[in-house]
Enzyme design. Structure first.
Site, PDB file in Angstrom:
ATOM      1  N   CYS A   9       0.629  -1.022   0.177  1.00  0.00           N
ATOM      2  CA  CYS A   9      -0.489  -0.202   0.241  1.00  0.00           C
ATOM      3  C   CYS A   9       1.275   1.261   0.050  1.00  0.00           C
ATOM      4  CB  CYS A   9      -0.761   0.095   0.872  1.00  0.00           C
ATOM      5  SG  CYS A   9      -0.568   0.309   2.433  1.00  0.00           S
ATOM      6  N   ARG A  13      -3.364  -0.702   5.478  1.00  0.00           N
ATOM      7  CA  ARG A  13      -4.043  -1.872   4.301  1.00  0.00           C
ATOM      8  C   ARG A  13      -3.156  -2.927   4.252  1.00  0.00           C
ATOM      9  NH1 ARG A  13      -5.836   2.110  -0.284  1.00  0.00           N
ATOM     10  NH2 ARG A  13      -2.618   2.938   0.287  1.00  0.00           N
ATOM     11  N   ASP A  58      -7.951   3.406   1.327  1.00  0.00           N
ATOM     12  CA  ASP A  58      -7.289   3.777   2.079  1.00  0.00           C
ATOM     13  C   ASP A  58      -8.262   4.705   3.958  1.00  0.00           C
ATOM     14  OD1 ASP A  58      -5.125   5.171   4.254  1.00  0.00           O
ATOM     15  OD2 ASP A  58      -4.714   6.424   2.334  1.00  0.00           O
TER      16      ASP A  58
HETATM   17  P1  4NP Z   1      -1.517   3.144   4.275  1.00  0.00           P
HETATM   18  O1  4NP Z   1      -2.264   4.006   4.450  1.00  0.00           O
HETATM   19  O2  4NP Z   1      -0.597   2.682   2.910  1.00  0.00           O
HETATM   20  O3  4NP Z   1      -2.898   2.187   3.991  1.00  0.00           O
HETATM   21  O4  4NP Z   1      -0.560   2.649   5.140  1.00  0.00           O
HETATM   22  C1  4NP Z   1      -1.562   5.996   4.811  1.00  0.00           C
HETATM   23  C2  4NP Z   1      -0.702   5.130   6.301  1.00  0.00           C
HETATM   24  C3  4NP Z   1       0.358   6.804   5.811  1.00  0.00           C
HETATM   25  C4  4NP Z   1      -0.661   8.219   4.840  1.00  0.00           C
HETATM   26  C5  4NP Z   1      -1.755   7.226   3.188  1.00  0.00           C
HETATM   27  C6  4NP Z   1      -1.856   6.641   4.291  1.00  0.00           C
HETATM   28  N1  4NP Z   1       0.770   8.972   5.112  1.00  0.00           N
HETATM   29  O5  4NP Z   1      -0.117   9.908   4.163  1.00  0.00           O
HETATM   30  O6  4NP Z   1       1.288   9.254   6.055  1.00  0.00           O
END
Ligand code: 4NP
Length: 151
Positions: free
Chosen positions: A8, A14, A122
């Protein structure tokens, strides 16, 4: 040994869930599962508290995972690379060195024909119910993928 990588953006919401769920459905003697993020923001961090909580609620401990960034050598290490959304897919493919690398990359939700929107939402800016939705969708999709891998 078949090697599967869940990817991800941050590797804290995720993909740690998809990683833990997929690992729980496959024999560790024959499958190695890992996860990574396309971005480096959270490298070294444990999964988001809300991902840890929803996993725990469903009997899985993902608290010992540590975020890492996707790297080009992952194309050599892994047989299947599952991107959680189209943006992750594009970022991974942009690092490919040749067509064999690209062939390994799939959109995770392509495996789940019951779902129209192939982007795993997300949940980072969402609430507990968003994490529960990710868990449910990842659980169903991992079951479909695991069933396919066993044949
Ligand atoms: P992930 O979610 O891609 O599912 O781990 C996110 C975690 C952090 C961020 C964005 C999405 N961020 O902008 O820090």
């Amino acid at each position: 040994m078949t090697r599967i990588l869940m990817v991800c953006l941050g590797n804290i919401c995720r993909s740690p869930l998809a990683h833990g769920i997929m690992e729980s459905k496959l024999s560790e003697n024959h499958f190695y599962v890992d996860s990574a993020g396309t971005a480096a923001y959270h490298v070294g961090n444990a999964p988001d508290k809300r991902s840890i909580a929803v996993a725990k609620k469903h009997g899985l401990d993902i608290s010992t995972q540590n975020a890492r960034q996707f790297k080009v050598s992952d194309f050599d290490t892994f047989d299947y690379i599952y991107a959680m959304d189209q943006s992750n897919y594009k970022n991974i493919v942009s690092l490919a060195r040749h067509p064999n690398d690209i062939e390994k990359v799939k959109l995770f939700l392509e495996a789940n024909t019951a779902i129209q929107n192939k982007n795993m939402p997300d949940p980072y800016y969402g609430d507990e119910s968003d994490f529960e939705y990710v868990y449910k969708l990842a659980n169903k999709t991992c079951a479909i993928i695991a069933e396919g891998l066993k044949h």
